[in-house]
Design an enzyme around this catalytic site. Structure first.
Site, PDB file in Angstrom:
ATOM      1  N   ASP A 143      26.818 -30.075   0.491  1.00 29.87           N
ATOM      2  CA  ASP A 143      27.101 -30.917   1.638  1.00 29.87           C
ATOM      3  C   ASP A 143      25.828 -31.623   1.925  1.00 29.87           C
ATOM      4  OD1 ASP A 143      28.703 -32.954   3.002  1.00 29.87           O
ATOM      5  OD2 ASP A 143      30.277 -31.517   3.086  1.00 29.87           O
ATOM      6  N   SER A 177      45.806 -34.514   4.439  1.00 30.57           N
ATOM      7  CA  SER A 177      46.307 -33.109   4.179  1.00 30.57           C
ATOM      8  C   SER A 177      45.102 -32.096   4.026  1.00 30.57           C
ATOM      9  CB  SER A 177      47.162 -33.095   2.647  1.00 30.57           C
ATOM     10  OG  SER A 177      46.317 -33.651   1.763  1.00 30.57           O
ATOM     11  N   ASP A 195      51.048 -33.152  -5.562  1.00 32.29           N
ATOM     12  CA  ASP A 195      52.209 -34.239  -5.845  1.00 32.29           C
ATOM     13  C   ASP A 195      53.446 -33.166  -6.118  1.00 32.29           C
ATOM     14  OD1 ASP A 195      50.887 -36.588  -4.761  1.00 32.29           O
ATOM     15  OD2 ASP A 195      49.973 -36.607  -6.846  1.00 32.29           O
ATOM     16  N   GLN A 197      37.532 -30.525   5.903  1.00 35.48           N
ATOM     17  CA  GLN A 197      38.668 -29.592   6.178  1.00 35.48           C
ATOM     18  C   GLN A 197      39.508 -29.131   5.056  1.00 35.48           C
ATOM     19  OE1 GLN A 197      42.133 -31.321   7.656  1.00 35.48           O
ATOM     20  NE2 GLN A 197      42.032 -33.264   6.149  1.00 35.48           N
ATOM     21  N   GLN A 235      27.449 -36.747  -8.948  1.00 32.29           N
ATOM     22  CA  GLN A 235      27.720 -35.368  -8.797  1.00 32.29           C
ATOM     23  C   GLN A 235      28.161 -34.986 -10.621  1.00 32.29           C
ATOM     24  OE1 GLN A 235      30.547 -34.027  -6.264  1.00 32.29           O
ATOM     25  NE2 GLN A 235      28.986 -34.296  -4.613  1.00 32.29           N
ATOM     26  N   HIS A 277      47.502 -40.844  -8.719  1.00 34.09           N
ATOM     27  CA  HIS A 277      47.792 -40.604  -7.522  1.00 34.09           C
ATOM     28  C   HIS A 277      47.367 -41.485  -6.493  1.00 34.09           C
ATOM     29  CE1 HIS A 277      47.787 -37.434  -4.274  1.00 34.09           C
ATOM     30  NE2 HIS A 277      46.807 -38.109  -3.696  1.00 34.09           N
ATOM     31  N   ARG A 331      44.162 -45.679  -1.154  1.00 37.06           N
ATOM     32  CA  ARG A 331      43.153 -44.924  -1.698  1.00 37.06           C
ATOM     33  C   ARG A 331      42.185 -45.827  -2.415  1.00 37.06           C
ATOM     34  NH1 ARG A 331      48.018 -41.886  -2.686  1.00 37.06           N
ATOM     35  NH2 ARG A 331      48.155 -39.922  -1.518  1.00 37.06           N
ATOM     36  N   ARG A 344      54.605 -31.012  -3.552  1.00 42.08           N
ATOM     37  CA  ARG A 344      55.321 -31.677  -2.466  1.00 42.08           C
ATOM     38  C   ARG A 344      56.772 -31.877  -3.014  1.00 42.08           C
ATOM     39  NH1 ARG A 344      50.543 -35.897  -1.119  1.00 42.08           N
ATOM     40  NH2 ARG A 344      49.483 -34.957   0.809  1.00 42.08           N
TER      41      ARG A 344
HETATM   42  C1  LMR Z   1      46.729 -36.567  -0.166  1.00 41.31           C
HETATM   43  O1  LMR Z   1      47.661 -37.098  -0.951  1.00 41.31           O
HETATM   44  O2  LMR Z   1      47.171 -35.818   0.731  1.00 41.31           O
HETATM   45  C2  LMR Z   1      45.267 -36.819  -0.536  1.00 41.31           C
HETATM   46  O3  LMR Z   1      45.289 -37.574  -1.701  1.00 41.31           O
HETATM   47  C3  LMR Z   1      44.523 -37.541   0.603  1.00 41.31           C
HETATM   48  C4  LMR Z   1      45.241 -38.776   0.812  1.00 41.31           C
HETATM   49  O4  LMR Z   1      44.323 -39.848   0.962  1.00 41.31           O
HETATM   50  O5  LMR Z   1      46.345 -39.227   0.979  1.00 41.31           O
END
Ligand code: LMR
Length: 340
Positions: free
Chosen positions: A46, A247, A163, A19, A116, A191, A102, A166
């Site tokens: 893919d 997301s 981030d 997505q 990869q 992250h 995660r 956001r």
């Molecule tokens: C996010 O922050 O939206 C991405 O890293 C997906 C997740 O697993 O949160």
């Protein structure tokens, strides 16, 4: 007046049936990442089982009559997919489900990123810029870079811009100001839940006047800072809880913002976050991929030095650094080659 076009570049999107790729492919082909003068051939990659979805995306891209898009190749053959690419957005991997952290994806995704990296090393251009959006993305970026030694390490990053966006979105929404009025929001670390969104030196423009956020908020700064941090850290999980999937559109937009700034640079005095191989700055462990504030000029980033680290930030940076070392050791246990 006609403007001169650049040479056609090849851009890889792996995990192309997903997505994020669905939004990203259209954004890129519309010029959001590489600019409005940069024609391109998109390589969609893919698994064979995803051929139908990739083919559907290929048809939609062609049907959009996008002036910069010269061809779309949809393939499950890595030799074709990685061949001569100038940029790679790596998104092929398992994504987290509601309630997951995660780092739980390390076991599934490590081998994918190793493979990869090997493909980039063998087939991509040596100046290829690589953005990894497979979780846990700092450590997946590390694995990928480690297995593509012919491409400079500074050409690998992740999507820390998500981030940052956001955090900027949060400030703009709460202060009722546009995103363009907010500068120097910092994101530090991993992250993950240990990331440190830091607005201690952020500036805002309100009614045509520039302020430090701390100056504008006064006594409310400490609670605003804590709430902002919590909201940004939680946001990925909140989106998964709300949509049932992680997301998509916002992640794709952030990938474009990241690449655009990387190529065109940041204005004087403006910093953006970027996840890069640590040189030990700010007392972080070397070699892990850590998010720092950077300034970028002519495609080269530099970690901004000399930012004052208060006690809150110190403990959070240390915590994120330790977590990244632990993730690295989990990768050693998982794929066990080429690691200390
Ligand atoms: C996010 O922050 O939206 C991405 O890293 C997906 C997740 O697993 O949160």
């Amino acid at each position: 007046m006609t403007t001169k076009e650049e040479q056609v570049i090849r851009v890889l999107i792996s995990g192309a049936a997903g997505q994020v790729a669905y939004s990203l492919a259209g954004f890129i082909a519309s010029g959001m990442a590489f600019g409005l003068k940069q024609p391109m051939i998109l390589h969609l990659f893919d698994l064979p089982v995803e051929t139908g979805k990739m083919e559907g995306l290929r048809m939609e891209l062609i049907d959009s009559a996008l002036p910069l898009l010269r061809d779309v190749i949809a393939t499950s053959d890595p030799v074709v997919a990685f061949q001569d690419v100038s940029a790679a957005f790596l998104m092929g991997g398992k994504r987290r489900q509601p309630g997951m952290k995660r780092f739980e994806l390390i076991s599934n995704n490590s081998r994918i990123l190793k493979d990869q990296g090997l493909c980039l090393d063998a087939f991509a251009r040596k100046d290829c810029k690589v953005v990894v959006l497979v979780e846990p993305c700092n450590t997946m970026c590390y694995i990928c870079a480690e297995h593509a030694p012919s491409i400079p390490r500074e050409n690998f990053t992740t999507n820390a811009r998500l981030d940052y966006n956001r955090a900027v979105g949060y400030i703009g929404y709460n202060l009722k100001i546009p995103a363009t009025s907010i500068k120097n929001m910092i994101i530090w670390g991993n992250h993950s839940d240990s990331m440190h969104p830091d607005c201690s030196i952020t500036s805002v423009i309100i009614n045509n006047k520039s302020y430090r956020l701390s100056e504008y908020l006064g006594d409310e700064m400490a609670s605003f800072r804590a709430q902002l941090s919590e909201a940004v850290i939680r946001r990925g999980a909140d989106i998964i809880a709300a949509r049932g999937v992680s997301s998509g559109w916002s992640a794709a937009k952030a990938l474009c913002d990241q690449m655009r700034d990387w190529l065109t640079g940041t204005p004087q005095g403006v910093m953006v976050p970027m996840t890069v191989a640590s040189d030990g700055s700010y007392g972080t462990p070397k070699e892990i991929f850590f998010t720092f504030p950077v300034e970028i000029q002519r495609g080269k980033w530099n970690i901004v030095k000399g930012i004052k680290i208060d006690e809150i930030s110190r403990s959070k940076l240390d915590f994120s650094g330790k977590e990244l070392l632990q993730e690295k050791m989990a990768v050693v246990a998982e794929i066990g080659d080429g690691y200390p």
